[in-house]
Motif scaffolding. Structure first.
Motif, short mmCIF file in Angstrom:
data_model
loop_
_atom_site.label_atom_id
_atom_site.label_comp_id
_atom_site.label_asym_id
_atom_site.label_seq_id
_atom_site.Cartn_x
_atom_site.Cartn_y
_atom_site.Cartn_z
N ILE A 155 -7.77 16.92 28.16
CA ILE A 155 -8.10 18.15 28.87
C ILE A 155 -9.34 17.94 29.73
O ILE A 155 -9.35 18.28 30.92
N TRP A 156 -10.37 17.34 29.11
CA TRP A 156 -11.57 17.17 29.94
C TRP A 156 -11.35 16.13 31.03
O TRP A 156 -11.96 16.19 32.08
N ALA A 157 -10.43 15.20 30.78
CA ALA A 157 -10.12 14.22 31.83
C ALA A 157 -9.46 14.90 33.03
O ALA A 157 -9.55 14.44 34.16
N LYS A 158 -8.80 16.02 32.75
CA LYS A 158 -8.12 16.74 33.82
C LYS A 158 -9.11 17.47 34.71
O LYS A 158 -8.89 17.63 35.91
N PHE A 159 -10.20 17.92 34.09
CA PHE A 159 -11.14 18.74 34.86
C PHE A 159 -12.40 18.01 35.30
O PHE A 159 -13.09 18.46 36.19
N LEU A 160 -12.69 16.88 34.63
CA LEU A 160 -13.92 16.15 34.98
C LEU A 160 -13.58 14.89 35.76
O LEU A 160 -12.48 14.35 35.63
N PRO A 161 -14.54 14.36 36.55
CA PRO A 161 -14.29 13.06 37.20
C PRO A 161 -14.07 11.98 36.13
O PRO A 161 -14.62 12.09 35.03
N TYR A 162 -13.30 10.94 36.48
CA TYR A 162 -12.89 9.93 35.49
C TYR A 162 -14.08 9.33 34.74
O TYR A 162 -14.07 9.25 33.52
N LYS A 163 -15.10 8.95 35.50
CA LYS A 163 -16.23 8.27 34.85
C LYS A 163 -16.92 9.20 33.85
O LYS A 163 -17.29 8.77 32.76
N LEU A 164 -17.07 10.47 34.26
CA LEU A 164 -17.74 11.43 33.39
C LEU A 164 -16.90 11.69 32.13
O LEU A 164 -17.42 11.73 31.02
N SER A 165 -15.58 11.84 32.33
CA SER A 165 -14.73 12.09 31.17
C SER A 165 -14.71 10.87 30.25
O SER A 165 -14.64 11.00 29.04
N PHE A 166 -14.80 9.68 30.84
CA PHE A 166 -14.83 8.45 30.03
C PHE A 166 -16.12 8.42 29.19
O PHE A 166 -16.10 8.06 28.01
N ILE A 167 -17.22 8.85 29.82
CA ILE A 167 -18.49 8.88 29.08
C ILE A 167 -18.37 9.85 27.90
O ILE A 167 -18.79 9.54 26.78
N CYS A 168 -17.75 11.02 28.16
CA CYS A 168 -17.59 12.01 27.08
C CYS A 168 -16.73 11.42 25.96
O CYS A 168 -17.08 11.51 24.78
N THR A 169 -15.60 10.81 26.34
CA THR A 169 -14.69 10.24 25.35
C THR A 169 -15.41 9.18 24.52
O THR A 169 -15.32 9.17 23.30
N THR A 170 -16.12 8.31 25.22
CA THR A 170 -16.80 7.22 24.52
C THR A 170 -17.88 7.78 23.59
O THR A 170 -18.05 7.29 22.48
N GLY A 171 -18.57 8.81 24.07
CA GLY A 171 -19.60 9.44 23.24
C GLY A 171 -19.01 9.95 21.94
O GLY A 171 -19.54 9.68 20.86
N VAL A 172 -17.88 10.64 22.06
CA VAL A 172 -17.23 11.18 20.85
C VAL A 172 -16.72 10.04 19.98
O VAL A 172 -16.86 10.05 18.76
N ARG A 173 -16.14 9.02 20.63
CA ARG A 173 -15.58 7.88 19.89
C ARG A 173 -16.67 7.15 19.09
O ARG A 173 -16.47 6.73 17.97
N PHE A 174 -17.86 7.02 19.71
CA PHE A 174 -18.90 6.24 19.06
C PHE A 174 -19.81 7.08 18.15
O PHE A 174 -20.65 6.52 17.46
N TYR A 175 -19.57 8.39 18.16
CA TYR A 175 -20.40 9.24 17.30
C TYR A 175 -20.33 8.78 15.83
O TYR A 175 -21.38 8.52 15.22
N PRO A 176 -19.11 8.64 15.24
CA PRO A 176 -19.09 8.20 13.83
C PRO A 176 -19.66 6.80 13.64
O PRO A 176 -20.28 6.52 12.60
N VAL A 177 -19.48 5.93 14.65
CA VAL A 177 -20.01 4.56 14.53
C VAL A 177 -21.54 4.61 14.44
O VAL A 177 -22.16 3.97 13.59
N MET A 178 -22.13 5.40 15.32
CA MET A 178 -23.60 5.50 15.34
C MET A 178 -24.12 6.18 14.08
O MET A 178 -25.13 5.77 13.51
N ILE A 179 -23.40 7.21 13.63
CA ILE A 179 -23.83 7.91 12.40
C ILE A 179 -23.83 6.91 11.24
O ILE A 179 -24.76 6.86 10.44
N GLU A 180 -22.77 6.11 11.20
CA GLU A 180 -22.66 5.11 10.14
C GLU A 180 -23.83 4.12 10.21
O GLU A 180 -24.43 3.78 9.19
N LYS A 181 -24.16 3.70 11.42
CA LYS A 181 -25.26 2.75 11.59
C LYS A 181 -26.59 3.39 11.18
O LYS A 181 -27.41 2.75 10.52
N ILE A 182 -26.79 4.64 11.58
CA ILE A 182 -28.05 5.32 11.23
C ILE A 182 -28.17 5.46 9.71
O ILE A 182 -29.23 5.24 9.13
N GLN A 183 -27.04 5.81 9.08
CA GLN A 183 -27.07 5.94 7.62
C GLN A 183 -27.42 4.60 6.96
O GLN A 183 -28.17 4.55 5.99
#
Lengths: 278, 606
Positions: A155-183
């Motif tokens: 959905i956000w890829a439909k409304f946002l420019p590709y690069k911005l939507s990719f940043i959002c996707t990657t942010g969400v994708r890496f959220y659990p990875v970073m949380i795990e690292k911080i823990q």
């Protein structure tokens, strides 16, 4: 995490497209912001339970995850309700009923607190507030349970420019990875006697360093390596191929129409008849 | 924008033409490096120096060498990442699939050579396996049908077809690395360049990745170049091994040739197969007269002959190897320990365990078997899920004790030392633990000085810990725990990403601490090190203790070990066969011991 994760199930709700699911969630949020009375909130809740049951939501798991959010809402809602005791705070119910005092907590003129009491109106307000959080958390949980993040990304890829939507996707994708690292970093610091419970604010701030420094380093390294991996995957070279498009089936349209009309109907009742107001 | 589309179309046409031109050059070499030297920006000395290397199409080549030998620099140079992304001074020529890497953009090179880094996590950005594989072709703007075709190919080739809808985050290490490979494979390169693709994996993950690479080479003819440390696992896989030392190539040839130069390999800090090492020792004594063996099978028959010609004591009754025997009062006592993670995964199921003062315990098993969870529960870093669970460390109940009381008794060194390091000097880093215990300044200083000396870090005490190499960073992390002076030290996979020499150094260091009276618990996948150093081995499987006993006892249970993908070290398998043959039982677990028994320094009857 408060919300339950997506589970691929073959249910009528899972099969809906992400726009339909998001519209349903939006409708619930709108209705929650309108109502200050428990009865209409209960109607919304029943509707939500219906959707959840059709989606085969694991209710027990959901409650196990979100119990503390519910406790917090009960505590917050009822605590604040002791200030709901003035006639001007009631619009639909008779002020004399709303202000009917069950127990005075602090008398008029009490410094900082002012007049506080448990009133009928206050109890209704507290219950409504608790229900709002309760219904909101359940709705968000159902949404995360029935919708993979990749669908939301669509959905956000439909409304946002590709690069911005990719940043959002990657942010969400890496959220659990970073949380795990911080823990992991926090556990590593704990293993050397690290403690953040000092009452001294300077010590508390200093105590954050063992976490912030390695975590920032990890984040920067991850970002750098990922940028390299993406460059090798021709990221940003040309307009990317869109593999998935959002398609609407009759059930999607039906679900959207139902969600929107239900919201409009409830809104009109609220607007014209004060339905759901205190 | 029509003009933009036109330009994109032209770019793609040029790319296709470039690919075609490379294909039609008729060159037999996939990779050609001539006099390549590279110096990183800000560095005074070159990381690789005067490299000449030619790799034929369809070859599998392993690059080996100690940490800092220049393996990664070479892989990144082949992939074009050097100097396109990582800056520095590059001289010489690098031709990959007919393209001069300096004259082409990274994405253009990606169509010819796929580069994969050691950490698969950095390659994965999507929410499903399928989408992740499709990312590269989608970025190229290929038609949908072509994207799907490539995704199918890449998933099939890496055996991920059944996992296509899974979230990559939930895959195992080996599957994640396979996904990273699939992600670059969908760009349809002819060459894969992988930087230590198995360094972060357990034995099962390694086996998966190596078998995928073999498949890609055999079925699709891909040229594969990768760096690694584990010689034993790659012998049957590779066509050539290239040995690097201090930025130069010192040896290059098929495994059978390279292994004959065991002296050079040892000088370069490379772990040679244990049977080869044994033969090398025997050769020095004139007992081994043929070529050095590369497998147990090769070694066995010749050893049989040597042993039969030696005056060995025969006819001893074979002793039954026994599991762990209880003794004294345990320093660690674990009862009814269960642990369930918030996501519902049952990691430990009713563990009952005693560990005694002065033991050197190796915790082994597949990833996810419960090793780390058990160790963290013992260190009080995780809480048991069962109320009746009891964990006593040096008399302290870790479930009830204060953190400072726990850390005084048990120290935990993490797998990634960088997670434990955040100060600006080594000395400050080492002072952190004792300061948290509110020790007087003189004692902090005295302890830190002692640890710096023990770990040979004195000359680095004023340096930034993160500027040190990986081995020394590990020593800093160990030192930061050692400065607290705990009775028990748990070390989680200390040899991950380390070369053989550094791994040996670390284990010897732990042995020294053990000899001083400390109890050591090491979590590892390196069975050679377990056989060499541990006095006791605990095998975890699905949250329970599967086996517990001496290394010899545990490794002799090969049928049980198969469940956990733990492969006994070659030397133990060889020893067990010899013992079976001559009907005796010994305490031999290392090459050196076996050599001494064969040449008669020790008696077989001991």
């Amino acid at each position: 995490m408060v919300f339950i994760e997506f589970e691929a199930k073959d249910t009528v709700i899972h099969r809906l497209n992400p726009v339909a699911k998001l519209v349903w969630f939006g409708s619930i949020v709108v209705l929650l912001t309108l109502y200050l009375e428990p009865q209409p909130l209960l109607i919304v809740f029943l509707l939500e339970v219906l959707v959840g049951t059709l989606a085969k939501v694991p209710w027990r798991k959901l409650l196990a995850r979100a119990w503390w959010a519910f406790l917090l809402s009960i505590f917050g809602g009822y605590t604040y309700s002791i200030w709901i005791n003035k006639p001007s705070q009631f619009w639909r119910i008779p002020p004399e009923l709303g202000c009917k005092t069950i127990l005075v907590i602090t008398p008029e003129g009490t410094p900082l607190m002012g007049y506080t009491a448990i009133t009928v109106g206050g109890l209704l307000w507290g219950t409504a507030m608790t229900l709002r959080v309760f219904i909101g958390v359940i709705a968000a949980s159902i949404l995360t349970f029935i919708t993979p993040v990749s669908d939301l990304a669509m959905i956000w890829a439909k409304f946002l420019p590709y690069k911005l939507s990719f940043i959002c996707t990657t942010g969400v994708r890496f959220y659990p990875v970073m949380i795990e690292k911080i823990q992991e970093i926090m556990t590593a610091a704990k293993s050397r006697g690290w403690d953040m419970s000092s009452k001294n604010p300077v010590k508390r701030i200093r105590a954050v360093f063992p976490i912030v420094i390695p975590a920032s380093r990890e984040a920067m390294l991850l970002a750098d390596k990922m940028a390299l991996a993406m460059e090798a995957k021709a990221f940003g070279v040309r307009k990317p191929t869109v593999l998935k498009t959002i398609e609407f089936t009759p059930s999607d349209i039906l679900f959207i129409v139902f969600s929107i009309s239900f919201t409009i109907m409830m809104f009109l009742m609220w607007w014209f008849y004060g339905f759901g107001m205190l | 924008m029509p003009i933009e589309r036109l330009i994109n179309g032209l770019k793609y046409t040029v790319l296709v033409l470039l690919m075609t031109s490379a294909e039609t050059t008729g060159c037999e070499y996939a990779v050609v490096l001539e006099k390549v030297t590279f110096t990183y920006e800000g560095s005074n000395s070159p990381a690789i120096h005067d490299i000449n290397l030619k790799v034929k199409y369809g070859e599998i080549v392993a690059i080996m060498g100690r940490t800092g030998a220049g393996k990664s620099t070479l892989i990144y140079s082949i992939g074009g990442i050097i100097p396109k992304y990582i800056r520095g001074k590059l001289t010489g020529t690098i031709i990959v699939d007919g393209l001069d890497t300096r004259k082409h953009e990274l994405y253009e090179l990606a169509l010819h050579v796929g580069v994969i880094m050691d950490d698969p996590e950095v390659h994965i950005t999507s929410f499903t396996v399928e989408e992740d594989v499709a990312l590269g072709p989608c970025n190229l703007g290929l038609p949908k049908e072509e994207v799907y075709k490539r995704v199918e190919f890449a998933l099939e080739a890496t055996r991920l077809s059944k996992l296509r809808t899974r979230n990559p985050y939930n895959l195992s290490g080996g599957e994640k690395q396979s996904l990273a490979i699939a992600g670059v494979l969908s760009m349809r390169p002819k060459i894969l360049a992988l930087d230590e693709p198995t360094s972060m994996l357990d034995p099962l993950g390694r086996a998966r990745v190596y078998s995928v690479l073999k498949d890609l080479n055999k079925r699709y003819g891909l040229t594969i170049i990768f760096s690694c440390h584990d010689m034993e696992n790659i012998i049957g896989l590779v066509d050539r091994i290239v040995i690097m030392d201090r930025g130069s190539i010192v040896l290059d040839g098929p495994p059978s040739y390279v292994l004959q130069r065991a002296d050079i390999l040892e000088e370069c800090g490379i772990r040679i197969p244990e049977v080869t090492k044994l033969a090398l020792l025997l050769k020095k004594d004139g007992l081994w007269k043929t070529e050095l063996p590369i497998s147990t099978e090769d070694a066995y028959h010749i050893l049989q002959e040597i042993i039969s010609s030696r005056p060995l004591v025969r006819g001893y009754r074979k002793k039954e190897l026994k599991g762990h025997v209880r003794k004294q009062i345990p320093v660690i006592k674990v009862r009814k320990l269960t642990h369930t993670y918030p996501n519902g995964v049952k990691a430990l199921m009713g563990i009952e365990l005693d560990i005694y003062q002065g033991e050197y315990v190796a915790l082994i098993g597949q990833n996810g078997s419960g090793k780390t969870t058990l160790a963290r529960c013992i260190a009080g870093l995780l809480r048991p899920s069962s109320k009746e669970a009891e964990i006593l460390v040096a008399g302290v109940d870790v479930n009830k004790a204060k953190r400072t009381d726990i850390v005084k008794r048990i120290g935990y060194v993490f797998q990634i030392p960088e997670h434990q390091i955040f100060h600006s000097t080594v000395r400050e880093e080492l002072e952190f633990g004792p300061r948290n215990l509110n020790l007087p300044e003189e004692e902090v200083k005295e302890r830190v000085d002692r640890v710096l000396k023990t770990l040979d870090l004195e000359k680095y005490q004023d340096e930034w810990p993160l500027s040190l190499d990986r081995g020394k960073r590990f020593r800093v992390a160990l030192g930061s725990v050692l400065a607290i002076d705990p009775e028990v030290i748990i070390v989680d996979e200390p040899t991950t990403g380390q070369d053989w020499n550094e791994s040996l150094y670390i284990c010897n260091l732990l042995k020294k601490l053990n000899e001083e009276g400390r109890t050591i618990i090491i979590i590892t996948h390196e069975m050679d090190l377990v056989a060499r150093f541990a006095s006791r081995v605990i095998v975890m499987h699905k949250g329970s203790v599967l086996l517990d006993g001496s290394p010899k006892y545990v490794f002799s249970r090969s049928e049980i070990l198969k469940k956990t993908w733990v492969k006994p070290p070659e030397i133990i398998r060889l020893i067990l066969r010899i013992e079976e043959e001559i009907g005796i039982s010994t305490d031999i677990t290392t090459v050196e011991d076996l050599y001494e028994y064969i040449v008669g320094v020790r008696s077989w009857s001991s």
